[in-house]
Design an enzyme around this catalytic site. Structure first.
Site, mmCIF file in Angstrom:
data_model
loop_
_atom_site.group_PDB
_atom_site.id
_atom_site.type_symbol
_atom_site.label_atom_id
_atom_site.label_comp_id
_atom_site.label_asym_id
_atom_site.label_seq_id
_atom_site.Cartn_x
_atom_site.Cartn_y
_atom_site.Cartn_z
ATOM 1 N N GLN A 171 4.593 -3.718 7.747
ATOM 2 C CA GLN A 171 3.333 -2.992 7.625
ATOM 3 C C GLN A 171 3.007 -2.745 6.152
ATOM 4 O O GLN A 171 3.432 -1.754 5.564
ATOM 5 C CB GLN A 171 3.390 -1.669 8.393
ATOM 6 C CG GLN A 171 2.048 -1.014 8.473
ATOM 7 C CD GLN A 171 2.021 0.155 9.424
ATOM 8 O OE1 GLN A 171 3.006 0.513 10.051
ATOM 9 N NE2 GLN A 171 0.868 0.770 9.539
ATOM 10 N N PHE A 172 2.223 -3.656 5.567
ATOM 11 C CA PHE A 172 1.876 -3.548 4.149
ATOM 12 C C PHE A 172 1.069 -2.294 3.852
ATOM 13 O O PHE A 172 1.054 -1.797 2.725
ATOM 14 C CB PHE A 172 1.128 -4.798 3.672
ATOM 15 C CG PHE A 172 -0.308 -4.873 4.089
ATOM 16 C CD1 PHE A 172 -1.307 -4.415 3.241
ATOM 17 C CD2 PHE A 172 -0.667 -5.409 5.321
ATOM 18 C CE1 PHE A 172 -2.644 -4.493 3.617
ATOM 19 C CE2 PHE A 172 -1.991 -5.487 5.692
ATOM 20 C CZ PHE A 172 -2.990 -5.026 4.851
ATOM 21 N N THR A 173 0.402 -1.719 4.859
ATOM 22 C CA THR A 173 -0.438 -0.547 4.619
ATOM 23 C C THR A 173 0.370 0.687 4.228
ATOM 24 O O THR A 173 -0.207 1.675 3.786
ATOM 25 C CB THR A 173 -1.325 -0.230 5.840
ATOM 26 O OG1 THR A 173 -0.500 0.046 6.963
ATOM 27 C CG2 THR A 173 -2.272 -1.387 6.135
#
Length: 149
Positions: free
Chosen positions: A78-80
């Site tokens: 999850q890059f967020t």
């Protein structure tokens, strides 16, 4: 490297309507990778997550780890987690690693969890995923390798 760790009674991730990862009783781990992360960061989080005492013992105390209870892990990239919301209303993701680096370290992280003897299911890197979970407790822990070296 950042991780959001949730104790779950079950968790499933689907891509285009197809289940790609599914666990019962264990941990859902959302993993974010930044530019400066290395295998050392992955190893730190693996050691921390595999040893976290966030499962109840016979006295209802949080004394047992995922390894102690024989639980599974659902690992979702999850890059967020590296979204920066300090300026304006649209998050900046400039601190998130490029996909090539992020995918490599995500795979390293999962491999190191498996080396600990843990059963690991995964999401699909760079895919639009739907994650369904039942948070148990709720128990949610935030980990950041940068804050611990």
């Amino acid at each position: 490297m950042r991780a959001v760790v949730q104790r779950v009674t079950n968790a499933t991730v689907t891509v285009e309507g197809r289940v790609v990862g599914d666990i019962e009783n264990g941990l859902l781990v959302f993993l974010g990778v930044t530019h400066s992360d290395t295998e050392k960061d992955a190893q730190y989080l693996v050691d921390k997550i595999s040893g976290l005492r966030i499962f109840e013992d016979e006295n209802d105390k949080l004394n047992l780890s995922i390894q102690d209870v024989g639980g599974s892990i659902l690992s979702v990239s999850q890059f967020t987690l590296f979204g920066d919301c300090r300026h304006g209303r649209r998050p900046s993701f400039s601190e998130a690693a490029r996909p090539e680096q992020g995918d490599v370290l995500y795979q390293v992280f999962n491999a190191k969890l498996r080396e600990k003897g843990l059963e690991v299911e995964t999401g699909q890197f760079q895919a639009h995923m739907e994650v369904h979970l039942v948070n148990d407790g709720p128990v949610t822990i935030l980990l950041d390798s940068e804050k611990n070296f």
